[in-house]
Enzyme design. Structure first.
Site, short mmCIF file in Angstrom:
data_model
loop_
_atom_site.label_atom_id
_atom_site.label_comp_id
_atom_site.label_asym_id
_atom_site.label_seq_id
_atom_site.Cartn_x
_atom_site.Cartn_y
_atom_site.Cartn_z
N HIS A 30 0.86 -0.91 -0.09
CA HIS A 30 0.24 0.01 0.10
C HIS A 30 0.91 1.15 0.02
CE1 HIS A 30 -2.12 3.23 2.61
NE2 HIS A 30 -2.89 3.12 1.46
N HIS A 107 2.00 11.02 -1.63
CA HIS A 107 1.16 10.62 -0.47
C HIS A 107 1.20 11.84 0.52
CE1 HIS A 107 -0.45 7.63 3.10
NE2 HIS A 107 -1.39 8.36 2.29
#
Length: 322
Positions: A30, A107
């Site tokens: 992830h 991110h």
């Protein structure tokens, strides 16, 4: 079957070489590239205006917090490959006001690593591991217009060349992929991919948006009760903390939260089964795949396919059961 090692796919028993990849248990990463976040880079445009203002005024406070909670991995992509990761969640973006066409991963903020350089490293690794197959899931694409999409897609196709497996109806197995020389399934979550037959659509990702193991596994069990999707899909074992929890727990980080919940997640994971059944799992992605033994735990689930196959063969030899 050795659940460790960089060549685990080629090391699977021959009885599993003809099992559809959608029925195998495959470990995934992830936010795979968050190990190299650039703490000095800007926030991605999708962050809220209030958070952007806070970050501008108090970056000495916000930046360490962002780094602690946006970092989901601590191993390079080559290291993740060698550990056994075969699905990569890759969030791609173009930095605002950057005159170049360089793309980076994101991110919350951007990475030091550029996208094409990273993909080139993957291609090199695959060349020395010709029977390993990876799924690269590119998504988000903040700041990328159609022209840049097409340029990026052309670069990816040139980079992976004949290793790219086109989207087609035929069932994909390890044996069929090895015969064809395919090693890369490239999922591209954008309408820009529509005209490219060798790009795959986005894969369903079961994201719990929960900060406890109990919350994550309850959500995954709920989805299992509804039945697995057709084709590839991802079950996310990753935890998510909201900003209130982050503010109230300044000594915590996503790493400590993930490690603290791992045993409960592993207990649940070891009870799962791959295969075609409605409650079976396929790709299982998590955070901190270096310090946590996600890869070996997921790969070991494929042993259950052997026991099922042996049971079916025994039934066939005895004329079945009533």
């Amino acid at each position: 079957m050795d659940p460790r090692g960089e060549d685990w796919m080629s090391g699977l028993p021959e009885e599993l070489w003809d099992v559809p990849l959608t029925d195998l248990a495959i470990p995934g990463s992830h936010d795979a590239m968050s190990y190299c976040l650039d703490v000095g880079s800007p926030l991605v445009p999708s962050e809220s205006g209030a958070f952007r203002l806070l970050d501008r005024l108090f970056s000495c406070v916000t930046r360490p917090v962002i780094f602690k909670w946006a970092t989901t991995q601590d191993k390079s992509i080559e290291e993740q490959l060698s550990m056994g990761i075969r699905f990569f969640d890759l969030r791609v973006a173009h930095k605002p006001s950057d005159p170049s066409s360089d793309l980076y991963f994101t991110h919350v903020i951007y990475t030091h690593a550029a996208v094409l350089e990273t993909m080139a490293s993957v291609a090199v690794w695959l060349k020395s591991h010709p029977k390993e197959v990876v799924i690269l899931a590119c998504s988000h694409f903040e700041g990328i217009d159609d022209e840049l999409h097409q340029s990026f897609i052309v670069s990816l196709k040139k980079l992976f060349g004949s290793k790219l497996c086109p989207k087609k109806e035929a069932v994909l197995t390890l044996r069929s992929l090895w015969t064809s020389g395919f090693q890369v399934l490239l999922s591209y979550d954008s309408q820009a991919a529509a005209r490219h037959a060798d790009l795959w659509p986005p894969l369903p990702y079961w994201w719990a948006n929960q900060r406890t193991a109990q919350g994550v596994t309850s959500y995954l069990d709920w989805n299992k009760d509804l039945g697995r999707p057709e084709g590839f899909f991802v079950s996310g074992l990753n935890l998510t903390a909201d900003r209130l929890y982050i503010a109230e727990n300044p000594k915590q980080s996503l790493r400590t939260l993930s490690i603290g919940n791992w045993e409960a997640l592993r207990t649940w994971l070891q009870e799962q089964e791959p295969g075609p059944g409605p409650r079976s799992l396929n790709i299982i992605a998590g955070d901190f795949v270096g310090p946590l033994p996600l890869c070996s735990t997921v790969i070991a689930l494929n042993k259950k396919l052997l026991s099922k196959k042996g049971h079916r063969e025994t039934q066939s030899q005895h004329g079945g059961t009533r």
